[in-house]
Design a protein around this motif. Structure first.
Motif, PDB file in Angstrom:
ATOM      1  N   SER A   1      19.468  63.174  -1.282  1.00 16.34           N
ATOM      2  CA  SER A   1      19.089  63.787  -2.556  1.00 16.34           C
ATOM      3  C   SER A   1      20.278  63.722  -3.513  1.00 16.34           C
ATOM      4  O   SER A   1      21.419  63.442  -3.105  1.00 16.34           O
ATOM      5  CB  SER A   1      18.703  65.246  -2.337  1.00 16.34           C
ATOM      6  OG  SER A   1      19.834  65.978  -1.908  1.00 16.34           O
ATOM      7  N   VAL A   2      20.035  64.025  -4.791  1.00  8.48           N
ATOM      8  CA  VAL A   2      21.113  64.030  -5.797  1.00  8.48           C
ATOM      9  C   VAL A   2      22.182  65.046  -5.383  1.00  8.48           C
ATOM     10  O   VAL A   2      23.384  64.793  -5.492  1.00  8.48           O
ATOM     11  CB  VAL A   2      20.540  64.380  -7.193  1.00  8.48           C
ATOM     12  CG1 VAL A   2      21.658  64.564  -8.204  1.00  8.48           C
ATOM     13  CG2 VAL A   2      19.589  63.276  -7.652  1.00  8.48           C
ATOM     14  N   LYS A   3      21.750  66.194  -4.848  1.00 10.92           N
ATOM     15  CA  LYS A   3      22.716  67.230  -4.422  1.00 10.92           C
ATOM     16  C   LYS A   3      23.602  66.692  -3.296  1.00 10.92           C
ATOM     17  O   LYS A   3      24.822  66.884  -3.294  1.00 10.92           O
ATOM     18  CB  LYS A   3      21.973  68.471  -3.937  1.00 10.92           C
ATOM     19  CG  LYS A   3      22.915  69.601  -3.517  1.00 10.92           C
ATOM     20  CD  LYS A   3      22.164  70.787  -2.916  1.00 10.92           C
ATOM     21  CE  LYS A   3      23.131  71.879  -2.484  1.00 10.92           C
ATOM     22  NZ  LYS A   3      24.127  71.448  -1.505  1.00 10.92           N
ATOM     23  N   GLU A   4      22.993  65.988  -2.336  1.00 10.43           N
ATOM     24  CA  GLU A   4      23.791  65.439  -1.225  1.00 10.43           C
ATOM     25  C   GLU A   4      24.784  64.389  -1.730  1.00 10.43           C
ATOM     26  O   GLU A   4      25.921  64.314  -1.251  1.00 10.43           O
ATOM     27  CB  GLU A   4      22.862  64.825  -0.170  1.00 10.43           C
ATOM     28  CG  GLU A   4      22.138  65.875   0.667  1.00 10.43           C
ATOM     29  CD  GLU A   4      21.066  65.265   1.561  1.00 10.43           C
ATOM     30  OE1 GLU A   4      21.160  65.433   2.775  1.00 10.43           O
ATOM     31  OE2 GLU A   4      20.134  64.623   1.023  1.00 10.43           O
ATOM     32  N   LEU A   5      24.354  63.588  -2.709  1.00  7.51           N
ATOM     33  CA  LEU A   5      25.281  62.603  -3.286  1.00  7.51           C
ATOM     34  C   LEU A   5      26.450  63.313  -3.969  1.00  7.51           C
ATOM     35  O   LEU A   5      27.606  62.911  -3.848  1.00  7.51           O
ATOM     36  CB  LEU A   5      24.551  61.704  -4.295  1.00  7.51           C
ATOM     37  CG  LEU A   5      23.574  60.675  -3.713  1.00  7.51           C
ATOM     38  CD1 LEU A   5      22.807  59.974  -4.820  1.00  7.51           C
ATOM     39  CD2 LEU A   5      24.294  59.639  -2.855  1.00  7.51           C
ATOM     40  N   ARG A   6      26.118  64.419  -4.668  1.00 11.93           N
ATOM     41  CA  ARG A   6      27.174  65.175  -5.358  1.00 11.93           C
ATOM     42  C   ARG A   6      28.164  65.760  -4.349  1.00 11.93           C
ATOM     43  O   ARG A   6      29.366  65.772  -4.562  1.00 11.93           O
ATOM     44  CB  ARG A   6      26.532  66.274  -6.203  1.00 11.93           C
ATOM     45  CG  ARG A   6      27.449  66.721  -7.342  1.00 11.93           C
ATOM     46  CD  ARG A   6      26.705  67.532  -8.377  1.00 11.93           C
ATOM     47  NE  ARG A   6      25.783  66.732  -9.157  1.00 11.93           N
ATOM     48  CZ  ARG A   6      24.545  67.103  -9.442  1.00 11.93           C
ATOM     49  NH1 ARG A   6      24.070  68.250  -9.016  1.00 11.93           N
ATOM     50  NH2 ARG A   6      23.762  66.326 -10.165  1.00 11.93           N
ATOM     51  N   ASP A   7      27.629  66.245  -3.217  1.00  7.48           N
ATOM     52  CA  ASP A   7      28.504  66.780  -2.163  1.00  7.48           C
ATOM     53  C   ASP A   7      29.440  65.713  -1.616  1.00  7.48           C
ATOM     54  O   ASP A   7      30.512  66.009  -1.096  1.00  7.48           O
ATOM     55  CB  ASP A   7      27.679  67.359  -1.003  1.00  7.48           C
ATOM     56  CG  ASP A   7      26.917  68.620  -1.413  1.00  7.48           C
ATOM     57  OD1 ASP A   7      27.269  69.190  -2.474  1.00  7.48           O
ATOM     58  OD2 ASP A   7      25.988  69.027  -0.689  1.00  7.48           O
ATOM     59  N   MET A   8      29.029  64.445  -1.728  1.00  5.53           N
ATOM     60  CA  MET A   8      29.869  63.331  -1.259  1.00  5.53           C
ATOM     61  C   MET A   8      30.873  62.905  -2.338  1.00  5.53           C
ATOM     62  O   MET A   8      31.564  61.910  -2.181  1.00  5.53           O
ATOM     63  CB  MET A   8      28.994  62.119  -0.927  1.00  5.53           C
ATOM     64  CG  MET A   8      28.021  62.306   0.219  1.00  5.53           C
ATOM     65  SD  MET A   8      28.780  62.163   1.824  1.00  5.53           S
ATOM     66  CE  MET A   8      29.580  60.581   1.743  1.00  5.53           C
ATOM     67  N   GLY A   9      30.882  63.626  -3.480  1.00  8.16           N
ATOM     68  CA  GLY A   9      31.832  63.296  -4.546  1.00  8.16           C
ATOM     69  C   GLY A   9      31.306  62.280  -5.536  1.00  8.16           C
ATOM     70  O   GLY A   9      32.055  61.726  -6.342  1.00  8.16           O
ATOM     71  N   ILE A  10      29.981  62.005  -5.488  1.00  8.39           N
ATOM     72  CA  ILE A  10      29.417  61.007  -6.415  1.00  8.39           C
ATOM     73  C   ILE A  10      28.892  61.728  -7.654  1.00  8.39           C
ATOM     74  O   ILE A  10      27.958  62.512  -7.586  1.00  8.39           O
ATOM     75  CB  ILE A  10      28.322  60.183  -5.721  1.00  8.39           C
ATOM     76  CG1 ILE A  10      28.999  59.242  -4.728  1.00  8.39           C
ATOM     77  CG2 ILE A  10      27.524  59.370  -6.725  1.00  8.39           C
ATOM     78  CD1 ILE A  10      28.141  58.785  -3.641  1.00  8.39           C
ATOM     79  N   THR A  11      29.537  61.467  -8.786  1.00 10.41           N
ATOM     80  CA  THR A  11      29.207  62.200 -10.009  1.00 10.41           C
ATOM     81  C   THR A  11      28.161  61.476 -10.848  1.00 10.41           C
ATOM     82  O   THR A  11      27.520  62.063 -11.691  1.00 10.41           O
ATOM     83  CB  THR A  11      30.472  62.368 -10.867  1.00 10.41           C
ATOM     84  OG1 THR A  11      31.062  61.082 -11.046  1.00 10.41           O
ATOM     85  CG2 THR A  11      31.467  63.289 -10.193  1.00 10.41           C
ATOM     86  N   LEU A  12      28.025  60.182 -10.618  1.00 12.97           N
ATOM     87  CA  LEU A  12      27.146  59.390 -11.478  1.00 12.97           C
ATOM     88  C   LEU A  12      26.562  58.270 -10.636  1.00 12.97           C
ATOM     89  O   LEU A  12      27.253  57.675  -9.814  1.00 12.97           O
ATOM     90  CB  LEU A  12      28.007  58.796 -12.605  1.00 12.97           C
ATOM     91  CG  LEU A  12      27.304  58.149 -13.789  1.00 12.97           C
ATOM     92  CD1 LEU A  12      26.462  59.163 -14.532  1.00 12.97           C
ATOM     93  CD2 LEU A  12      28.339  57.550 -14.743  1.00 12.97           C
TER      94      LEU A  12
END
Length: 586
Positions: A55-66
């Motif tokens: 999910s977008v949240k999981e990507l964000r947790d991995m440090g992916i901002t965009l």
């Protein structure tokens, strides 16, 4: 043994993706260091692989901002600016397949017509084109086994596209194992919990062994959603009705709202009921709704304690866990709201499915087709259903007739066929799919007898009056409450023979490949005589949720055994009939 398979293909591919997003260093969840912020750039193929898993949240947790779909642009810009030297590292990732369930995967979504049933069965396909199709399938299957961390024992039918895939995959695995320095099946690439005691069985089957199942009307929730709604890569898109009744006379009808819902493993209702018969699903949604209503007063009380009256649910669900930990009362609020969100979601999806069932009499089609496929005595004539203007769409009628034609031991006489064709034409059907199936049946007859679908069938429990208590969301009046009996479809039966090492004329001459053997031998005699604990069934030429669900139901009764289902593409009956129509065009 169970622990080995506990790491599902979904988990394994997710771990591999997270590792990739961490610059191919294993991802550690609780590292205290500052995250490395990253921009993820992918193409449509990459998007299809990632979106069902992270999910977008999981990507964000991995440090992916965009995250953007601009891969080709970046490559071209790097070349144009002569900046290629600034690329620090390039990694090869073997993840070119799409995982949809813990136990289900599909090769591709973009450009799937390149590996479609039509592409493989075109009469004018050249050898070179066929090689390309087979190589595409094999490359993705190779990626699948690298991610699984296991080298399978391969079985396949002779003289089919499945055999071509088996030969090429055996060669590719064999070459990779021989290159000890660069082999992808050694060392830490596999991760923990690989198939250590026994290798898995890969059964490669050709879609042509069973063309009736992909056309079959269905009765379980997930397969129905895929059949009648716009559902792909675990997302269903619905058009919400516009509420014309309330519009003043002569007013322009309101535009329909489009809504999308993700049906994911986090959704407990979906996980529990996706394989259930539809009436059971409707009843369960109703029960969930009633139990929620009992808790609704509690929600109102909690909202007032927290001063959140009037706030929208989105704002409330943003409450972080830290806030939620302040009081035990607060902690139950997000949970209740999530429950309400899922009830609303499944009320909308199930209502949309029910509209199709009632408008098209899909319960009648399902029951009648089950009788045809299991050679049970039919209670009404096929011509009557085809000629009934209130029963189904032209496509529904064509699906029914094709199932009858495919399943018949004896093809109807020319005179009978002409009568059926006239009724189908009068009902608005396109006869091209029948044209193809006639040619296919003539060819298949030379090869083997028609697929058998067993002899037990559905049992009708009368009409669905018990779901219709007055407060029910679902007016199921007139819909049959059909109860399913477990009946192995051809693909499941083939798997059962090969997994349990049963002798059966249907599978005795299946070829046997062991890529770990130094010398490949053309044999149908298995060296391994023990039943398998793990198996992967892969359908060359396309698969469907009916077959998947049948395998899931079959394996439930086999303790400690595990199955994965894969296919070159996932299609519903509408998409499949379109391919048959193209193949049948003169």
């Amino acid at each position: 043994m169970a622990a080995a398979a506990a790491a599902s293909i979904r988990e394994r591919q997710t771990v591999a993706l997270k590792r990739m997003l961490n610059f191919n260093v294993p991802h550690v969840k609780n590292s205290t260091g500052e995250p490395v912020w990253k921009v993820l750039i992918y193409d449509r193929f990459g998007q299809d692989i990632i979106s069902p898993l992270l999910s977008v949240k999981e990507l964000r947790d991995m440090g992916i901002t965009l995250h953007l779909s601009k891969l080709e642009d970046i490559a071209n810009a790097a070349l144009a600016a002569s900046a290629v030297a600034q690329v620090a590292k390039v990694f090869d990732q073997y993840l070119n397949f799409i995982t949809l369930e813990d136990d289900m995967f599909v090769l591709c979504n973009q450009n799937k017509e390149l590996v479609s049933y039509r592409a493989i069965n075109r009469p004018d396909i050249t050898d070179t084109e066929m090689e390309t199709v087979m190589d595409t399938i094999v490359d993705s299957l190779f990626c699948f086994f690298v991610t699984l961390g296991a080298v399978p024992i391969i079985r396949c039918s002779r003289g089919t596209a499945a055999e071509m895939v088996a030969v090429k995959l055996d060669k590719k695995l064999r070459e990779n194992l021989r290159d000890a320095r660069n082999s992808l099946f050694t060392g830490d690439t596999l991760g923990a919990g690989q198939f250590s005691f026994q290798r898995p069985l890969l059964v490669l089957v050709d879609r042509n062994i069973d063309l009736a199942t992909p056309l079959h009307h269905t009765w379980t929730y997930q397969a129905l959603v895929h059949d009648v709604l716009d559902f792909h890569l675990n997302r269903v898109n619905l058009e919400e009705s516009s509420g014309v009744e309330n519009s003043p006379a002569g007013a322009r009808p309101k535009r329909k709202n489009k809504k999308s819902y993700d049906l994911t493993p986090v959704d407990k209702f979906w996980q529990k009921h996706k394989g259930s018969p539809f009436p059971e699903v409707a009843e369960s949604v109703q029960q969930e709704l009633e139990s929620y209503r009992a808790q609704e007063d509690e929600v109102k009380r909690l909202k007032s304690i927290m001063g959140l009256e009037g706030e929208d649910e989105g704002a409330i669900s943003m409450l972080s866990d830290n806030t939620a930990k302040l009081t035990s009362a607060v902690s139950s609020l997000p949970e209740l709201l999530e429950k309400k969100r899922l009830i609303d979601l499944h009320t909308n999806v199930a209502t949309a499915v029910l509209e199709h069932i009632k408008a098209r009499k899909l319960d009648v089609y399902f029951e009648y087709e089950e009788k045809i496929m299991s050679k049970t005595t039919l209670d009404k004539s096929l011509l009557d259903i085809i000629s009934d203007p209130d029963a189904g769409t032209p496509e529904d009628k064509m699906r029914l007739f094709l199932i009858y034609y495919i399943s018949a031991q004896q093809a109807p006489s020319e005179a009978d066929l002409e009568q059926y064709k006239k009724a189908l034409t009068d009902a608005g059907c396109n006869l091209n799919p029948l044209q193809y199936i006639k040619q296919w049946k003539a060819f298949a007859k030379m090869a083997s007898a028609p697929a058998s679908y067993g002899n037990s069938t559905t049992k009708s429990m009368g009409l669905l009056s018990r779901v219709m208590n007055t407060g029910s969301q679902f007016v199921m009046e007139g819909v049959k409450n059909l109860v399913l009996k477990q009946q192995n479809l051809p693909v499941t039966r083939i798997l059962d023979n090969l997994m349990e090492m049963k002798s059966n004329p249907e599978t005795d001459d299946y070829r046997y490949f062991d890529p770990k053997m130094l010398r490949g031998n053309d044999s149908s005699v298995p060296r391994n005589k023990n039943p398998f604990q793990e198996a992967i069934v892969f359908v060359v030429g396309g698969g469907n949720y009916i077959e998947y669900q049948n395998l899931v139901d079959y394996i439930k009764g086999k303790q400690g055994k595990h199955i994965l289902y894969g296919c070159s593409e996932l299609f519903n009956a509408t998409q499949f009939i379109k391919q048959l129509s193209q193949l049948g065009q003169k």
